[in-house]
Structures are given as C-alpha cells and as structure tokens.
Motif scaffolding. Structure first.
Motif, PDB file in Angstrom:
ATOM      1  N   GLU A  52       0.803  -1.221   0.000  1.00  0.00           N
ATOM      2  CA  GLU A  52       0.000   0.000   0.000  1.00  0.00           C
ATOM      3  C   GLU A  52       0.838   1.275   0.000  1.00  0.00           C
ATOM      4  O   GLU A  52       0.317   2.364   0.217  1.00  0.00           O
ATOM      5  CB  GLU A  52      -0.942   0.002   1.219  1.00  0.00           C
ATOM      6  CG  GLU A  52      -1.847  -1.206   1.310  1.00  0.00           C
ATOM      7  CD  GLU A  52      -1.191  -2.429   1.942  1.00  0.00           C
ATOM      8  OE1 GLU A  52      -1.777  -3.528   1.862  1.00  0.00           O
ATOM      9  OE2 GLU A  52      -0.067  -2.282   2.494  1.00  0.00           O
ATOM     10  N   TRP A 105       2.782   2.590   3.756  1.00  0.00           N
ATOM     11  CA  TRP A 105       1.466   2.041   4.100  1.00  0.00           C
ATOM     12  C   TRP A 105       0.949   2.498   5.451  1.00  0.00           C
ATOM     13  O   TRP A 105      -0.253   2.632   5.667  1.00  0.00           O
ATOM     14  CB  TRP A 105       1.478   0.518   4.021  1.00  0.00           C
ATOM     15  CG  TRP A 105       2.487  -0.173   4.896  1.00  0.00           C
ATOM     16  CD1 TRP A 105       3.776  -0.474   4.567  1.00  0.00           C
ATOM     17  CD2 TRP A 105       2.296  -0.668   6.229  1.00  0.00           C
ATOM     18  NE1 TRP A 105       4.395  -1.120   5.610  1.00  0.00           N
ATOM     19  CE2 TRP A 105       3.509  -1.253   6.644  1.00  0.00           C
ATOM     20  CE3 TRP A 105       1.208  -0.683   7.108  1.00  0.00           C
ATOM     21  CZ2 TRP A 105       3.674  -1.833   7.897  1.00  0.00           C
ATOM     22  CZ3 TRP A 105       1.363  -1.262   8.373  1.00  0.00           C
ATOM     23  CH2 TRP A 105       2.598  -1.828   8.736  1.00  0.00           C
ATOM     24  N   TYR A 143      -4.908   3.407   5.258  1.00  0.00           N
ATOM     25  CA  TYR A 143      -3.952   2.307   5.112  1.00  0.00           C
ATOM     26  C   TYR A 143      -3.825   1.878   3.656  1.00  0.00           C
ATOM     27  O   TYR A 143      -2.748   1.536   3.179  1.00  0.00           O
ATOM     28  CB  TYR A 143      -4.438   1.148   5.993  1.00  0.00           C
ATOM     29  CG  TYR A 143      -3.778  -0.192   5.815  1.00  0.00           C
ATOM     30  CD1 TYR A 143      -2.414  -0.355   6.048  1.00  0.00           C
ATOM     31  CD2 TYR A 143      -4.530  -1.302   5.456  1.00  0.00           C
ATOM     32  CE1 TYR A 143      -1.822  -1.596   5.906  1.00  0.00           C
ATOM     33  CE2 TYR A 143      -3.942  -2.554   5.317  1.00  0.00           C
ATOM     34  CZ  TYR A 143      -2.579  -2.684   5.542  1.00  0.00           C
ATOM     35  OH  TYR A 143      -2.007  -3.925   5.397  1.00  0.00           O
ATOM     36  N   PHE A 144      -4.933   1.891   2.923  1.00  0.00           N
ATOM     37  CA  PHE A 144      -4.913   1.402   1.545  1.00  0.00           C
ATOM     38  C   PHE A 144      -4.388   2.484   0.604  1.00  0.00           C
ATOM     39  O   PHE A 144      -4.239   3.644   0.974  1.00  0.00           O
ATOM     40  CB  PHE A 144      -6.301   0.888   1.172  1.00  0.00           C
ATOM     41  CG  PHE A 144      -6.752  -0.227   2.062  1.00  0.00           C
ATOM     42  CD1 PHE A 144      -6.128  -1.462   2.010  1.00  0.00           C
ATOM     43  CD2 PHE A 144      -7.745  -0.027   2.999  1.00  0.00           C
ATOM     44  CE1 PHE A 144      -6.506  -2.493   2.865  1.00  0.00           C
ATOM     45  CE2 PHE A 144      -8.133  -1.039   3.862  1.00  0.00           C
ATOM     46  CZ  PHE A 144      -7.505  -2.277   3.797  1.00  0.00           C
ATOM     47  N   ALA A 145      -4.120   2.083  -0.630  1.00  0.00           N
ATOM     48  CA  ALA A 145      -3.374   2.959  -1.535  1.00  0.00           C
ATOM     49  C   ALA A 145      -4.210   4.118  -2.073  1.00  0.00           C
ATOM     50  O   ALA A 145      -3.722   5.251  -2.169  1.00  0.00           O
ATOM     51  CB  ALA A 145      -2.804   2.136  -2.693  1.00  0.00           C
ATOM     52  N   THR A 192       1.237   2.323  -6.773  1.00  0.00           N
ATOM     53  CA  THR A 192       1.922   1.643  -5.679  1.00  0.00           C
ATOM     54  C   THR A 192       3.413   1.489  -6.031  1.00  0.00           C
ATOM     55  O   THR A 192       3.798   1.553  -7.200  1.00  0.00           O
ATOM     56  CB  THR A 192       1.286   0.268  -5.418  1.00  0.00           C
ATOM     57  OG1 THR A 192       1.046  -0.377  -6.672  1.00  0.00           O
ATOM     58  CG2 THR A 192      -0.023   0.412  -4.667  1.00  0.00           C
ATOM     59  N   THR A 211      -1.565  -7.183  -5.513  1.00  0.00           N
ATOM     60  CA  THR A 211      -1.193  -5.811  -5.147  1.00  0.00           C
ATOM     61  C   THR A 211      -2.265  -4.843  -5.618  1.00  0.00           C
ATOM     62  O   THR A 211      -2.626  -3.902  -4.898  1.00  0.00           O
ATOM     63  CB  THR A 211       0.171  -5.437  -5.745  1.00  0.00           C
ATOM     64  OG1 THR A 211       1.140  -6.414  -5.362  1.00  0.00           O
ATOM     65  CG2 THR A 211       0.629  -4.076  -5.239  1.00  0.00           C
ATOM     66  N   ARG A 240      -4.926  -4.256  -3.225  1.00  0.00           N
ATOM     67  CA  ARG A 240      -4.644  -3.464  -2.021  1.00  0.00           C
ATOM     68  C   ARG A 240      -4.883  -1.968  -2.246  1.00  0.00           C
ATOM     69  O   ARG A 240      -4.696  -1.169  -1.342  1.00  0.00           O
ATOM     70  CB  ARG A 240      -3.190  -3.656  -1.570  1.00  0.00           C
ATOM     71  CG  ARG A 240      -2.751  -5.089  -1.438  1.00  0.00           C
ATOM     72  CD  ARG A 240      -3.598  -5.878  -0.497  1.00  0.00           C
ATOM     73  NE  ARG A 240      -3.488  -5.387   0.868  1.00  0.00           N
ATOM     74  CZ  ARG A 240      -4.224  -5.812   1.893  1.00  0.00           C
ATOM     75  NH1 ARG A 240      -5.141  -6.734   1.681  1.00  0.00           N
ATOM     76  NH2 ARG A 240      -4.046  -5.338   3.096  1.00  0.00           N
ATOM     77  N   THR A 241      -5.278  -1.600  -3.462  1.00  0.00           N
ATOM     78  CA  THR A 241      -5.423  -0.177  -3.757  1.00  0.00           C
ATOM     79  C   THR A 241      -6.771   0.387  -3.360  1.00  0.00           C
ATOM     80  O   THR A 241      -6.894   1.564  -3.075  1.00  0.00           O
ATOM     81  CB  THR A 241      -5.251   0.077  -5.268  1.00  0.00           C
ATOM     82  OG1 THR A 241      -6.254  -0.661  -5.981  1.00  0.00           O
ATOM     83  CG2 THR A 241      -3.861  -0.323  -5.737  1.00  0.00           C
ATOM     84  N   GLN A 242      -7.819  -0.412  -3.339  1.00  0.00           N
ATOM     85  CA  GLN A 242      -9.221  -0.021  -3.221  1.00  0.00           C
ATOM     86  C   GLN A 242      -9.732   0.540  -4.554  1.00  0.00           C
ATOM     87  O   GLN A 242     -10.730   1.250  -4.604  1.00  0.00           O
ATOM     88  CB  GLN A 242      -9.478   0.980  -2.091  1.00  0.00           C
ATOM     89  CG  GLN A 242     -10.931   0.993  -1.621  1.00  0.00           C
ATOM     90  CD  GLN A 242     -11.141   1.495  -0.233  1.00  0.00           C
ATOM     91  OE1 GLN A 242     -10.499   2.430   0.213  1.00  0.00           O
ATOM     92  NE2 GLN A 242     -12.079   0.871   0.485  1.00  0.00           N
TER      93      GLN A 242
END
Length: 480
Positions: free
Chosen positions: A81, A100, A130-132, A151, A170, A173-175
């Motif tokens: 992240e 992150w 927390y997320f990207a 990222t 990965t 993990r960005t949303q």
C-alpha cells in the motif's frame, strides 16, 4: 522444487531481503539492505523512493555474489500500500513514497465516508488511509498532478524492467480493483477522483514481464506478489480453512477462502490472494498495525534493549501483574478500523516491573491476532484448526506461547525464515517454467516448533475479556 536457481527479492518497510534459491540446495545466497522511513508528527510516514530501489539492487547483487552462480529468473515482493507519483517517461520520482502506515489521508476518508459501503462491496476493503487509493488521491490533491501515481511495485518494476504492470494481489490493495472481475473499477476510480489516471496492466503473480540488468547480466522478471500473500503462498496455505500470521513491523493474518471472494461482516478485508495461470484465489486479511514496531518503541524507551530481551525480561515474572497493554501505537486496524486511536497501558502500580510490561505487550499483540482469527472463523463459517506463523517475532517463545494460549489452538512456527521472499521465489519459478505444478514450485513446509495451549479455555477467555474491555474504553473515549 525443480529447475534452476532464482533470485527472490522482498522489498519491505524497513529493509530489503534478497535470497538466491536453489531447488536442490535451498538458500545459497542471502543479503539485506536497510530502508529508513521517516516517521513524522501527525502519523506521517514517508521514504525516499531512491532508498527503495537502491536497497533492491544492493541486496540482490550481494545475494548473487554470495551464491556465485547464475539464476534463471527473479521475483519481486512489495509492501502493498506504499504509493508515489513518478514520471513514466524518465522513471524519476515526483514525490516521496507515502508508506502504508501513513495516515495523512484520514481527512480524505472522512470526506468520502458516504461512499464507504459502496467501496467495500466493490473492492472488499474498508475506507481507510492504510490502503493505496486514499493516499493516491491525497497526492493528486496536495502534491502534484503530473506523471502517474501508483503503488511502489509499479515504479520498481518500471525501473528494473521497463514494464508498467502490477500483480492482481497488489492491485487488490489499492481499493481501486473490482474484486469479482479482477479489473480496475471505474466506479471506485470516480469516487477517489482518479478517473483520468493511467493505471498499470494487471498481471498474474507468475508470468514474464520483462528482463532486468540491474543485478548484472539480463535476468527475466517472472514473479510479482504483494508481501503477505507471498508469505501465505510459502506457508502452503492454498486451501480454504487454514490461515497464517506474519509477525513483522505489523502482524498480518490471512485465511484462504478459495476461488470466490468472501465478504464477511466481522471487519476483515476480502482480497485477492494471487492470480496464477489466469485463475484467481482469494483470502481474508486482518492487520495489526504495530507488532515489531511496538517492541522497538519499548526498546527506544529503554525498557528493553530489543526483541531478544522479550523472553528473558518476560521470564522474570509469572504473569502481567494486572497490566493491560493495547499496543495501538499507530491506531487499531481490523476488526475495529480506528486508525485515529492511540494505545493504552493500564493497571500500573509501584510494583510494576519491566517484566510485567513485556508480558502485557506480548499479550496485547497476541490478543489482537486472536481477534483476527475469531473474525476469520466467523466469516468462513468454520473454526480454524491451527495457525501457521512466520516473521522475526516468532523467535520469542513467550509471544508464541501467549499466542497459542489465547487462541486455544496450536501455533506452528515456520522452519523457513523469510517466507515472503520464498513465496515470490516460487512465483518466479512458476513464471519461468509454467509446466511446473504449484506443489513442485513451493518449498517443503515443516514447523520448527509447535506451541500448544497451556492454559484452560476459561482462563484464555478471561484474559481476552480484559483486553477487550481496554479496547472498548479506547473506542468509547472513556478512562479505563
């Protein structure tokens, strides 16, 4: 494992680890290079992107030099992240990398709160800095509109091999990823004001993406995977019902859910575990923001000198002496998602010693992991049968025994350190030789130790209840 040796690089928060993995002889070369993120007031955590790249090249070259023989492929694991803006024509960073742990996008998340349910359904992730994506949006609003914002893995791969790609896990993990389709979500991009962005191609964890000369003669880059999912793979948690926890800077529990996302109601994150040969596997993911970082904090205060002190100092007392430590030093993650909270240390008296505080810290970390395991079991609809663990803090017998006691489950410690590197090494091996099966590519798994619960279930429940009471006080904002 079969085939030639591979270089596996794990680019982490505080350093990069590189291993040269031979299918017959195991690890034949190993090196580390430090990374020094800056922790700034207000929960800001950033790092010079050049440090990330230099650490990858330095660790990789040193590991290859120690091995003294060529490799057939390289794999790269990443932090997940951590984000930055950069120029895709030159590769030059346009901002520092926001790590992150960074919380500066808190206000952005508050602003977007009306979209939280929509985002969770689309992406599997709660709205949290927390997320990207929140950090990416913050960079666009406050730092620069130039270049691309991605990222850290995308930038590293571009520097190494010229490709503009990220692996499916990965991306998850960005949303910004549609969890069901495993494609970028136009709706999520719109929510974050990122609709016009150039985004990387989403690729499998095991597939050739280019060739790098950063480590010397050209090596195919054939493995890409986010760090915790790489550890999940190396631990051979490849079927539903089993779980692993990695104890690093934070602690991260992942439970495999099969070939469909499991959107639970217990506060865990639903995400991609990996995509191999076009087939996506999913997992539930829970985070504890501070584990080894809480141990370092205790060392910085002078209570202990480092992680090696946990067991001898903790052994000076039989229990925590009524001390309760909620080590939410960077906020509470799953299943509470209150990054704005700070930790608490209660029950102190004139008779409190360093040993009591150490035991309370171990109990605080273990109680949070136990909460994650309980949430995973609730979402899976079946209890976990054991927990496989890895990471530096597994060297503490006190922490591992405390974990088994509070879980009331066996805790199986991986015999193989550096599971993240081993997992992405397996991906690189598969990407180099698609004829291999996953079983052939993975290292053999066996525990170096198994910790069985030593206390009755009722006592474990009492200790967890005390911890939950302390957490509830933080959530309510009332004195304990």
């Amino acid at each position: 494992m079969t085939g030639g040796a591979v270089l596996a690089v794990d680019q982490g928060t505080s350093g990069t680890k590189a291993l040269v993995l031979c299918p017959e002889r195991g690890v034949i070369g190993s090196a580390t290079a430090p990374v020094r993120p800056r922790h700034l007031p207000g929960g800001l955590v950033e790092v010079d992107p050049a440090d990330l790249y230099d650490s990858v090249v330095t660790a990789g070259r040193r590991a290859l030099a120690e091995a003294g023989e060529p490799v057939v492929a390289v794999g790269l694991a990443n932090q997940g992240e951590t984000v930055l803006a950069w120029d895709p024509d030159t590769g030059r960073p346009l901002t520092d990398a926001l790590v992150w742990q960074d919380r500066r996008a808190e206000g952005m998340c508050t602003e977007l709160a009306p979209h939280a349910d929509e985002l969770r359904h689309l992406t599997g992730l709660p709205l949290d800095p927390y997320f990207a994506a929140p950090k990416m949006a913050w960079i666009r609003r406050h730092l620069t509109r130039d270049g691309v914002v991605t990222t850290s893995d995308v930038w590293l791969v571009h520097r190494l091999a010229g490709a503009f790609v990220t692996d499916a896990a990965t991306a998850g993990r960005t949303q910004l990823l549609d969890l069901d389709r495993v494609e970028w979500s136009p709706a999520a991009l719109d929510v974050f004001g990122l609709s016009g962005e150039r985004l990387p191609q989403i690729v499998d964890a095991a597939a050739p993406v280019g060739t790098t000369t950063a480590f010397g003669p050209g090596i195919p880059l054939t493995g890409l995977l986010v760090d915790q999912q790489a550890a999940l793979l190396a631990q051979r948690v490849t079927e539903p019902g089993s779980a692993k926890c990695t104890y690093g800077t934070g602690a991260f529990l992942l439970a495999h859910t099969g070939d469909a996302p499991r959107r639970g109601t217990s506060g865990l994150v639903s995400c991609v575990a990996w995509r191999l040969a076009g087939h996506t596997s999913y997992c539930l993911d829970g985070q504890v923001y501070t584990a080894a970082s809480a141990v370092r904090w205790l060392a910085d205060l002078g209570v202990i000198s480092g992680g090696a002190d946990l067991d001898p100092v903790g052994a000076t007392v039989p229990d925590s002496g009524g001390v309760t430590f909620v080590p939410a030093l960077a906020g509470l993650a799953a299943p509470w998602w209150r990054g704005d909270l700070r930790g608490s240390l209660t029950g102190l008296g004139l008779d409190t010693t360093a040993g009591h505080v150490v035991r309370a810290l171990c109990e605080g970390i273990a109680a949070q992991v136990a909460a994650l395991a309980e949430a995973a079991a609730a979402d899976l609809g079946t209890p976990l049968t054991a927990l496989r663990v890895d990471g530096g803090l597994t060297r503490s017998a006190l922490l591992m025994q405390t974990q088994a006691d509070l879980l009331q489950l066996p805790v199986e410690v991986s015999q193989l350190p550096d599971t993240t590197a081993l997992g992405v090494g397996a991906a690189a091996r598969l990407g180099h030789d698609p004829a291999l099966t996953l079983d052939q590519a993975l290292p053999a798994w066996r525990p170096s130790a198994v910790y069985e619960p030593r206390i009755p279930a009722a006592e474990a429940a009492d200790r967890l209840a005390r911890f939950r009471t302390a957490v509830a006080a933080l959530l309510d904002g009332t004195p304990v």
